[in-house]
Design a protein around this motif. Structure first.
Motif, mmCIF file in Angstrom:
data_model
loop_
_atom_site.group_PDB
_atom_site.id
_atom_site.type_symbol
_atom_site.label_atom_id
_atom_site.label_comp_id
_atom_site.label_asym_id
_atom_site.label_seq_id
_atom_site.Cartn_x
_atom_site.Cartn_y
_atom_site.Cartn_z
ATOM 1 N N LYS A 320 0.813 -1.220 0.000
ATOM 2 C CA LYS A 320 0.000 0.000 0.000
ATOM 3 C C LYS A 320 0.847 1.271 0.000
ATOM 4 C CE LYS A 320 -4.297 -1.789 1.948
ATOM 5 N NZ LYS A 320 -5.286 -1.694 3.047
ATOM 6 N N ASP A 323 1.541 1.658 -3.599
ATOM 7 C CA ASP A 323 0.279 1.927 -4.293
ATOM 8 C C ASP A 323 -0.159 3.372 -4.100
ATOM 9 O OD1 ASP A 323 0.228 -0.706 -5.061
ATOM 10 O OD2 ASP A 323 -1.254 -1.335 -3.561
ATOM 11 N N HIS A 532 7.218 -3.077 -4.575
ATOM 12 C CA HIS A 532 7.491 -2.204 -5.719
ATOM 13 C C HIS A 532 9.006 -1.974 -5.804
ATOM 14 C CE1 HIS A 532 3.304 -1.340 -4.574
ATOM 15 N NE2 HIS A 532 3.092 -1.058 -5.848
#
Length: 606
Positions: A320, A323, A532
């Motif tokens: 998150k 994101d 990521h």
């Protein structure tokens, strides 16, 4: 030039749990070391650190000027009107409005800031304003606490008033502040919950305020312990114990990550109550909670040191954090979050003497709060740092939000974060232009710091003593600072300069002795989270270098191209990476104004 992908940080993000048996909150820190915590380092007073010209000193002056010129009738209006008294003056409006979101919420913070600025400057006008504000507020208090009726934030506002009155007494010598504190506590008590209540963000305007909606009673203990220390009034110690948020602290101390979903700033602020509980009650479980909680926050922080996208902690391993870069412009609640961050790292550094807390403080300083836009006279304030790929700096749409109270306070607190002392000498934490004054072995001592760091690697310090004397100068060597060098009076010092430690110079000092420390500003990359890995920020020393946006996004650079970034000749605050049409310009957050920018870059994986 290195690429920084921290496996330990990734593991913390992935699993979100910390072993109580192995308190390895920072590299090299063991459970045995935790059990042998030395006496806390001492703080220098506000007047013992004078900042030299530069962005820190400028931010201090801006905020001192702002709070010094706030209209006092406007400041007192919510207290007067809610207390049924005549109220001349205009509404400040915004959050501060008498019947608005958080009436008078920042009064105590501005009072505290003014007391700190008086301690810094000795300015007569500043002390006079502190005295008028205390007397004006004292005249509005009624025993029934009418101010707190139908108030969304009784605990929050009371806590800020306690802090302001404590500072008015201890820093500005106000003669009625402590009596006013007793009256304030009596008035507020009927409106406080029976114990620390979870924040109820589902509550809507008009619902029963006895549920305390978004109130933050779990932050009360810190100031209550401080009030007990200053006054000796047992009621404050009882209140501190009553509001200790053990439902939050004890799981943290056991290594359970209970942060996800919680409001970020207020729970980070609550960790300072745990630190103060440790200092006041000598119960190691609260130090453990503060350290574990901070480590869990650090594991989900952006490269800037900021945390809490949309003001909430995220779930480890969920991706998150990465994101949020797509569209969440509310990446970090900057002045408030930085204020809480500085307080907690200052506590933990003093207690543990672990320089990793200084590293963290330094990163937050340069990459978040020092880049905050000045508060406007009409009350519009910088609130969020934006880490999206389409970012701009801007102001909160509402006037006088909470960050308009914390920015003046943290600017004053830069001074007390620069260095600390013990019986053996001084610990230099922040390398900023400054003059430090203290007493060593009963004699006056000064340390003058001259530097352009972190825009340059060289840090020069000059020792001034009233007579030759022996003591230790401890220098924080950041964890990223491989290849650091140290000279005294032009000669190389054979002192271990281990990244992530304090280097100790314990020797006889004579007036004019010169220390030269060099911390090479190596470039490195840090991914936003483990999910990521190809979304990275570029760092040089403590600075995150953010890409300026000038039209269509360029093709993703390679890691090698980013790591090759160099300062632009003659402009140390501007960097270039790559060459030709694909070259990009990068700047630190504190040197970005109205330009669009991107904190993270996607790197080419081919």
């Amino acid at each position: 030039m290195t690429s920084e992908f921290n496996p330990a940080r990734r593991a913390l993000l992935k699993y979100g749990a910390f072993s109580t048996a192995g308190l390895a909150l920072w590299p090299g820190h063991s459970a045995a070391a935790a059990a042998m915590t030395p006496a806390p380092l001492g703080e220098l007073g506000y007047a013992q650190v004078q900042l030299g010209p530069g962005p820190l000193e400028r931010q201090v002056r801006e905020n001192h000027h702002l709070v010094l010129h706030l209209d006092e009738d406007a400041l007192l209006r919510p207290f007067r009107l809610r207390g049924g008294l005549p109220a001349p003056g205009q509404e400040l409006g915004g959050w501060y409005d008498t019947w608005g979101f958080a009436p008078g919420a920042t009064f105590g913070q501005w009072l505290s800031a003014l007391a700190r600025y008086y301690a810094i400057t000795g300015d007569v006008a500043t002390r006079a304003k502190v005295d008028r504000m205390v007397r004006g507020y004292a005249a509005t208090i009624d025993a029934g606490g009418r101010f707190y009726r139908n108030n969304r934030f009784p605990s929050y506002i009371y806590d800020k008033l306690v802090g302001g009155l404590l500072d008015a007494s201890r820093l500005a010598g106000n003669d009625i502040a402590l009596a006013t504190l007793r009256r304030t506590t009596r008035a507020a008590l009927p409106h406080l919950p029976p114990h620390a209540m979870p924040r109820n963000e589902a509550a809507r305007p008009g619902e029963d305020f006895s549920q305390h909606a978004w109130d933050e009673s779990y932050t009360l203990p810190e100031n209550q312990f401080l009030a007990f220390r200053l006054t000796g009034d047992e009621q404050h110690r009882a209140l501190a114990r009553r509001f200790l948020y053990d439902d939050f602290f004890l799981p943290l101390a056991r290594g359970e990550n209970v942060l996800p979903g919680k409001h970020a700033y207020s729970h980070m602020n609550a960790l300072s109550s745990a630190a103060q509980a440790y200092l006041s009650l000598d119960q190691p479980v609260y130090l453990q909670a503060a350290r574990q909680g901070f480590a869990m926050v650090d594991a989900q922080s952006f490269a800037t040191g900021g945390w809490g996208p949309d003001e909430h902690f995220v779930t480890p391993g969920s991706g998150k954090l990465g994101d949020s870069l797509a569209a969440e412009h509310k990446s970090f609640e900057t002045p408030c979050g930085s204020y809480a961050h500085f307080k907690l790292t200052r506590y933990l550094l003093r207690v543990t003497r672990d320089p990793a807390y200084g590293d963290s403080m330094e990163r937050v300083l340069y990459n978040t709060v020092l880049g905050a836009l000045p508060i406007q006279p009409d009350g519009h304030a910088f609130y969020y740092s934006d880490y999206t790929r389409q970012a701009h700096k801007g102001f909160h749409p509402d006037r006088w939000p909470c960050c308009s109270g914390t920015l003046p306070m943290i600017a004053a607190d830069y001074r007390i974060s620069v260095a600390f002392t013990d019986a053996q000498g001084i610990y230099v934490n922040l390398y900023v232009p400054a003059q430090l004054s203290w007493r060593q072995h009963g004699h006056a001592a000064r340390l003058l710091i001259d530097t352009r760091y972190p825009h340059a690697s060289a840090i020069s310090m000059t020792v001034q003593t009233s007579a030759p004397q022996t003591f230790a100068v401890n220098l924080r060597i950041p964890a990223w600072a491989t290849g650091a060098s140290l000279r005294v009076n032009g000669r190389h010092e054979a002192v271990p300069l281990v990244p992530g430690t304090f280097a100790t110079l314990h020797r006889p000092w004579r007036p004019g002795d010169r220390i030269e420390l060099d911390l090479p500003l190596h470039t490195r990359l840090q991914s936003v989270d483990a999910e990521h890995p190809d979304t990275v920020a570029l760092l040089a020393g403590p600075l995150v270098l953010m890409r300026l946006r000038d039209g269509a996004p360029p093709a993703p650079p390679s890691r090698r191209e980013l790591l090759s970034a160099q300062p632009v000749h003659g402009n140390a605050s501007s960097w270039r990476a790559g060459s030709g049409p694909a070259a990009v310009t990068l700047r630190p957050f504190c040197d970005i104004g109205g330009e669009g920018y991107s904190t993270y870059q996607r790197v080419d994986t081919t």
